[in-house]
Enzyme design. Structure first.
Site, mmCIF file in Angstrom:
data_model
loop_
_atom_site.group_PDB
_atom_site.id
_atom_site.type_symbol
_atom_site.label_atom_id
_atom_site.label_comp_id
_atom_site.label_asym_id
_atom_site.label_seq_id
_atom_site.Cartn_x
_atom_site.Cartn_y
_atom_site.Cartn_z
ATOM 1 N N LYS A 4 66.751 2.814 11.986
ATOM 2 C CA LYS A 4 65.884 2.018 11.313
ATOM 3 C C LYS A 4 65.951 1.963 9.637
ATOM 4 O O LYS A 4 66.313 2.834 9.162
ATOM 5 C CB LYS A 4 64.207 2.307 11.566
ATOM 6 N N THR B 146 56.441 -24.545 6.494
ATOM 7 C CA THR B 146 54.718 -24.490 6.294
ATOM 8 C C THR B 146 54.412 -24.081 7.882
ATOM 9 O O THR B 146 55.177 -24.045 9.000
ATOM 10 C CB THR B 146 54.381 -26.036 6.469
ATOM 11 N N HIS B 147 53.425 -23.302 8.034
ATOM 12 C CA HIS B 147 52.871 -22.694 9.124
ATOM 13 C C HIS B 147 53.852 -21.713 9.401
ATOM 14 O O HIS B 147 53.801 -21.409 10.806
ATOM 15 C CB HIS B 147 52.329 -23.774 10.232
ATOM 16 N N SER C 27 63.128 6.032 9.503
ATOM 17 C CA SER C 27 62.275 6.469 10.552
ATOM 18 C C SER C 27 62.524 7.831 10.984
ATOM 19 O O SER C 27 63.605 8.339 10.987
ATOM 20 C CB SER C 27 62.234 5.462 11.690
ATOM 21 N N GLU D 186 56.047 -3.765 1.925
ATOM 22 C CA GLU D 186 54.806 -3.587 2.903
ATOM 23 C C GLU D 186 53.576 -3.290 1.945
ATOM 24 O O GLU D 186 52.455 -3.727 2.121
ATOM 25 C CB GLU D 186 55.035 -2.617 4.028
ATOM 26 N N ASN E 43 63.595 0.538 7.035
ATOM 27 C CA ASN E 43 62.040 -0.069 6.735
ATOM 28 C C ASN E 43 61.759 -0.547 5.390
ATOM 29 O O ASN E 43 62.108 0.133 4.552
ATOM 30 C CB ASN E 43 60.907 0.860 7.381
#
Ligand code: ARG
Length: 467
Positions: A279, A151-152, A273, A286, A281
């Site tokens: 990387k 939570t949070h 990348s 996203e 990604n």
């Protein structure tokens, strides 16, 4: 022939034309013209020979429109309805002029859009079902893998990965139901309403409805040509669904970071990348996150179009299409991507277990132990807060606190040191969540069984609208 003496301004033509985007409605437009021609002949409004000539002409137009698409659009084709009629006239001659008897572009376009909406809705329901099946499968595979629940975005209480994955299952199940509702709303045939008031012929709208798979006819011709709330229902279902996918995408992004390290996406769903060779990604995840506001934007924009629009048809309604089309394309793409990522993600049991083993997340369970020992919950909450402070100050784990340290906060806890230690054994925090819908294994198994029957029994596929 036109009442106008001067040609249209080319800028107006560009503003007014919808052909660049509504050409994709050709299959619906051809299908409804066939049904309309059949009905006109059935009611002896046109002859059987005329009907046959129209059907043959429409057949050829459809062949030309089919990919790769040899159909030649004319610069004067304002929209797909006029393009098809123009071509039909070239092929079939003057008889083509009979097709538009007892029909207006107003009821025609509403019908195409309703058909299109129903088709895309069915497609989304199938895609949702596939994603839901993948979630069930992954939940089954990771039934007892512990992970922190948050939570949070702070570690809160441990849960099983299966339980977390199934949370998405239920969101998507509700999305499926929302799409079923939108399909039902798009299930009343506008055709036959004419321009707005009905037509001067005794048409058989039920016959057309049956042929085109509508559940019935729109009962009011004014409503039939001005109504697009089925589009709003569709966009609304899509917006909620896209928002659910954005939450899934966002979690995958977090989980794939080195900081979490909970999972790795397959190469097929990852990007490199251009400058940093190390990387990997999570671009697809996203984009699940980023596409949602665009769909929500289409919903808001079309609400704007409909807002305060006087009855009946206004050209404003032409603006339904780009919002509808882009939403459908975006959702189809993101649903398929979500499925690919869920099916292929590799979870790291050890990383998740270690994060879930953070003893501080058993704080609620210690408070509940105190409750069992007769302490009111609010008081227990305070006692455990004190224990956590002591442990953090001493740089110790909760289980490393001595009997004296416990006694400083709670005599009763010190006297029950053994039970205190048992609560801190990790599995017990999970298995103690025995309430219905909780994360204990027995409850997750129950939930999995329910998910399976729900997936098998709920509306799916073409979801024929009920009356
Ligand atoms: N292209 C128009 C639309 O999408 C078709 C209907 C045109 N009707 C009219 N009365 N101008 O809404």
């Amino acid at each position: 022939m036109s009442r106008f003496r001067e040609p249209q301004d080319p800028i107006f033509q560009r503003l007014n034309a919808s052909i660049d985007f509504d050409r994709r409605l050709w299959p619906q437009d051809i299908a409804q013209s066939r049904a309309h021609a059949n009905m006109l002949a059935e009611r002896a409004i046109i002859s059987a020979e005329d009907r046959d000539a129209l059907l043959a002409g429409l057949e050829q137009v459809a062949r030309e429109l089919e990919p790769p698409g040899e159909f030649r659009f004319d610069p004067n084709d304002e929209d797909i309805h006029m393009a098809i009629e123009r071509r039909l006239t070239e092929i079939a001659g003057p008889v083509a002029g009979r097709l538009h008897t007892a029909r207006s572009r107003n009821d025609q376009v509403a019908t195409d859009v309703a058909m299109y909406t129903r088709e895309r809705t069915g497609e989304h329901q199938r895609a949702l079902s596939e994603l839901m099946a993948a979630l069930i499968e992954r939940a089954q595979e990771h039934l007892d893998w512990a992970m922190p629940g948050y939570t949070h975005l702070q570690r809160a209480q441990p849960v099983y990965l299966s339980h977390h994955l199934l949370a998405y299952f239920w969101m998507l199940q509700r999305d499926r139901e929302r799409f079923a509702f939108a399909a039902r709303e798009a299930g009343r045939l506008p055709l036959g309403a004419g321009a707005l008031a009905g037509v001067n012929f005794d048409t058989d709208r039920e016959m057309v409805a049956r042929e085109l798979g509508f559940s019935g006819v729109a009962p009011n011709s004014i409503d039939a040509v001005s109504g697009r709330d089925f589009v709003l229902d569709y966009l609304s279902a899509a917006a909620t669904c896209a928002t659910h996918l954005s939450r899934l995408g966002a979690e995958l992004v977090l989980w794939c970071s080195a900081e979490f390290g909970f999972c790795e996406l397959p190469d097929a769903w990852s990007a490199g990348s251009s400058i940093m060779p190390q990387k990997k990604n999570p671009d697809a995840a996203e984009l699940l996150r980023a596409k949602a506001p665009r769909v929500v934007g289409h919903l808001a924009a079309f609400h704007g179009v409909m807002h305060a629009l006087p009855l009946t048809y206004n050209k404003d309604l032409q603006e339904d299409k780009e919002h509808l089309f882009d939403t459908a394309d975006t959702l189809a793409l993101t649903l398929a991507a979500a499925r690919g990522m869920i099916a292929g993600a590799r979870f790291d049991r050890e990383r998740m277990r270690a994060a879930a083993a953070d003893e501080l997340i058993a704080a609620t369970d210690i408070a509940d132990l105190l409750v069992r020992l007769g302490v009111p919950f609010r008081e227990a909450h305070g006692v455990v807060a004190g224990l956590v402070r002591t442990a953090l100050d001493a740089g110790k784990s909760l289980s490393a606190l001595s009997a004296q340290e416990l006694a400083a906060h709670s005599e009763i806890l010190a006297a029950n040191h053994e039970r205190y230690e048992r609560v801190l054994a990790q599995d017990s925090w999970l298995e103690s969540k025995v309430s219905e819908g909780g994360t204990s294994l027995a409850r997750v198994r129950e939930q999995l069984a329910l998910a399976r029957t729900t997936l098998a029994s709920s509306p799916e596929g073409d979801a024929q609208p009920s009356a």
